[in-house]
Design a protein around this motif. Structure first.
Motif, PDB file in Angstrom:
ATOM      1  N   TRP A 149       0.835  -1.192   0.000  1.00 41.74           N
ATOM      2  CA  TRP A 149       0.000   0.000   0.000  1.00 41.74           C
ATOM      3  C   TRP A 149       0.876   1.251   0.000  1.00 41.74           C
ATOM      4  O   TRP A 149       1.983   1.257   0.554  1.00 41.74           O
ATOM      5  CB  TRP A 149      -0.894   0.041   1.233  1.00 41.74           C
ATOM      6  N   GLY A 150       0.389   2.309  -0.593  1.00 39.11           N
ATOM      7  CA  GLY A 150       1.060   3.608  -0.532  1.00 39.11           C
ATOM      8  C   GLY A 150       2.316   3.736  -1.371  1.00 39.11           C
ATOM      9  O   GLY A 150       3.080   4.679  -1.199  1.00 39.11           O
ATOM     10  N   GLN A 151       2.533   2.803  -2.286  1.00 36.04           N
ATOM     11  CA  GLN A 151       3.740   2.833  -3.109  1.00 36.04           C
ATOM     12  C   GLN A 151       3.455   3.123  -4.585  1.00 36.04           C
ATOM     13  O   GLN A 151       4.342   3.067  -5.415  1.00 36.04           O
ATOM     14  CB  GLN A 151       4.503   1.508  -2.964  1.00 36.04           C
ATOM     15  N   GLY A 152       2.191   3.376  -4.901  1.00 38.19           N
ATOM     16  CA  GLY A 152       1.824   3.711  -6.273  1.00 38.19           C
ATOM     17  C   GLY A 152       1.488   2.518  -7.151  1.00 38.19           C
ATOM     18  O   GLY A 152       1.086   2.694  -8.302  1.00 38.19           O
ATOM     19  N   TYR A 153       1.615   1.313  -6.626  1.00 35.37           N
ATOM     20  CA  TYR A 153       1.345   0.122  -7.442  1.00 35.37           C
ATOM     21  C   TYR A 153      -0.129   0.031  -7.835  1.00 35.37           C
ATOM     22  O   TYR A 153      -0.452  -0.305  -8.975  1.00 35.37           O
ATOM     23  CB  TYR A 153       1.749  -1.165  -6.718  1.00 35.37           C
ATOM     24  N   ALA A 154      -1.019   0.308  -6.891  1.00 39.09           N
ATOM     25  CA  ALA A 154      -2.457   0.208  -7.193  1.00 39.09           C
ATOM     26  C   ALA A 154      -2.828   1.201  -8.289  1.00 39.09           C
ATOM     27  O   ALA A 154      -3.538   0.841  -9.233  1.00 39.09           O
ATOM     28  CB  ALA A 154      -3.286   0.449  -5.936  1.00 39.09           C
ATOM     29  N   TYR A 155      -2.347   2.417  -8.200  1.00 36.23           N
ATOM     30  CA  TYR A 155      -2.635   3.417  -9.234  1.00 36.23           C
ATOM     31  C   TYR A 155      -2.107   2.948 -10.592  1.00 36.23           C
ATOM     32  O   TYR A 155      -2.817   2.996 -11.602  1.00 36.23           O
ATOM     33  CB  TYR A 155      -2.011   4.764  -8.853  1.00 36.23           C
ATOM     34  N   GLU A 156      -0.885   2.486 -10.596  1.00 31.36           N
ATOM     35  CA  GLU A 156      -0.238   2.010 -11.831  1.00 31.36           C
ATOM     36  C   GLU A 156      -1.044   0.872 -12.471  1.00 31.36           C
ATOM     37  O   GLU A 156      -1.293   0.875 -13.673  1.00 31.36           O
ATOM     38  CB  GLU A 156       1.165   1.529 -11.439  1.00 31.36           C
ATOM     39  N   VAL A 157      -1.458  -0.070 -11.652  1.00 30.91           N
ATOM     40  CA  VAL A 157      -2.193  -1.238 -12.151  1.00 30.91           C
ATOM     41  C   VAL A 157      -3.619  -0.853 -12.557  1.00 30.91           C
ATOM     42  O   VAL A 157      -4.089  -1.248 -13.631  1.00 30.91           O
ATOM     43  CB  VAL A 157      -2.199  -2.364 -11.091  1.00 30.91           C
ATOM     44  N   LEU A 158      -4.303  -0.076 -11.725  1.00 34.91           N
ATOM     45  CA  LEU A 158      -5.698   0.267 -12.026  1.00 34.91           C
ATOM     46  C   LEU A 158      -5.819   1.079 -13.304  1.00 34.91           C
ATOM     47  O   LEU A 158      -6.745   0.849 -14.087  1.00 34.91           O
ATOM     48  CB  LEU A 158      -6.347   1.009 -10.863  1.00 34.91           C
ATOM     49  N   THR A 159      -4.905   2.019 -13.543  1.00 35.19           N
ATOM     50  CA  THR A 159      -4.993   2.784 -14.797  1.00 35.19           C
ATOM     51  C   THR A 159      -4.838   1.851 -15.991  1.00 35.19           C
ATOM     52  O   THR A 159      -5.537   1.997 -16.997  1.00 35.19           O
ATOM     53  CB  THR A 159      -3.956   3.926 -14.851  1.00 35.19           C
ATOM     54  N   ASN A 160      -3.982   0.859 -15.881  1.00 37.11           N
ATOM     55  CA  ASN A 160      -3.787  -0.106 -16.958  1.00 37.11           C
ATOM     56  C   ASN A 160      -5.029  -0.986 -17.138  1.00 37.11           C
ATOM     57  O   ASN A 160      -5.477  -1.233 -18.263  1.00 37.11           O
ATOM     58  CB  ASN A 160      -2.541  -0.960 -16.664  1.00 37.11           C
ATOM     59  N   VAL A 161      -5.604  -1.456 -16.036  1.00 38.88           N
ATOM     60  CA  VAL A 161      -6.782  -2.328 -16.098  1.00 38.88           C
ATOM     61  C   VAL A 161      -8.005  -1.548 -16.596  1.00 38.88           C
ATOM     62  O   VAL A 161      -8.825  -2.076 -17.352  1.00 38.88           O
ATOM     63  CB  VAL A 161      -7.042  -3.010 -14.735  1.00 38.88           C
ATOM     64  N   ILE A 162      -8.120  -0.289 -16.206  1.00 38.35           N
ATOM     65  CA  ILE A 162      -9.220   0.543 -16.727  1.00 38.35           C
ATOM     66  C   ILE A 162      -9.102   0.656 -18.244  1.00 38.35           C
ATOM     67  O   ILE A 162     -10.093   0.508 -18.966  1.00 38.35           O
ATOM     68  CB  ILE A 162      -9.219   1.931 -16.051  1.00 38.35           C
ATOM     69  N   ASP A 163      -7.904   0.906 -18.733  1.00 38.56           N
ATOM     70  CA  ASP A 163      -7.675   0.965 -20.181  1.00 38.56           C
ATOM     71  C   ASP A 163      -8.096  -0.351 -20.837  1.00 38.56           C
ATOM     72  O   ASP A 163      -8.757  -0.370 -21.871  1.00 38.56           O
ATOM     73  CB  ASP A 163      -6.204   1.274 -20.474  1.00 38.56           C
ATOM     74  N   TYR A 164      -7.716  -1.459 -20.230  1.00 38.86           N
ATOM     75  CA  TYR A 164      -8.081  -2.786 -20.737  1.00 38.86           C
ATOM     76  C   TYR A 164      -9.610  -2.942 -20.788  1.00 38.86           C
ATOM     77  O   TYR A 164     -10.170  -3.381 -21.795  1.00 38.86           O
ATOM     78  CB  TYR A 164      -7.447  -3.864 -19.854  1.00 38.86           C
ATOM     79  N   GLY A 165     -10.282  -2.563 -19.716  1.00 36.62           N
ATOM     80  CA  GLY A 165     -11.735  -2.710 -19.654  1.00 36.62           C
ATOM     81  C   GLY A 165     -12.465  -1.864 -20.681  1.00 36.62           C
ATOM     82  O   GLY A 165     -13.390  -2.340 -21.344  1.00 36.62           O
TER      83      GLY A 165
END
Length: 163
Positions: free
Chosen positions: A96-112
């Protein structure tokens, strides 16, 4: 399906990922805003359901590129109304708090939106989970509704393909 971000590998959930998912679902901190740690039988049934879910339901195993360590689960799956698709995520606390969730979610949103070609995505989180609310806003989602579900106030966020 396999996607790479700066720091993470995003891949479809597989049978061999069960123990990692079990550890995630068994983590008290991860489950604090998700109804608590479920029973083993629920975890097993839930995992089986993820593996067998019909398209376009997508369950993604997230790991660090550098070390291959499992860090979380992200999904796009059928929302409560059975007409909309929801972006959901759970990450282990040490990431948590390291930017991984943001990095992954922006990619997954693009995928969706652009690969699965969904017109929009929703996400729901407890209003008390301030970090999750901030994350959803940071990835471009907008709060569209506040409701009570599971005995807690929930915020529903939405992101449309074209704005």
């Amino acid at each position: 399906m396999k996607r790479l971000t700066k720091n993470c590998t995003i891949e479809l959930l597989k049978l061999e990922h069960y123990y990692a998912i079990n550890a995630l679902y068994s983590n008290v901190n991860v489950r604090a805003y998700l109804g608590g740690v479920p029973k083993e039988s629920y975890i097993e049934a839930s995992f089986r359901g993820m593996l067998e879910a019909p398209f376009p339901n997508t369950y993604l195993y997230i790991s660090l590129k550098a070390t291959d360590e499992f860090i979380g689960l992200v999904s796009i799956d059928e929302y409560h109304d059975k007409e909309t698709y929801e972006l959901s995520y759970q990450f282990l606390p040490q990431y948590w708090g390291q930017g991984y969730a943001y990095e992954v979610l922006t990619n997954v949103i693009d995928y969706g939106l652009n690969v699965l070609n969904l017109p929009y995505l929703v996400a729901e989180t407890q209003t008390a989970n301030i970090a999750s609310c901030r994350l959803l806003e940071k990835v471009g989602m907008h709060k569209v509704q506040v409701l009570e579900r599971f005995g807690h106030e929930q915020a529903v966020y939405e992101l449309r393909k074209n704005g």
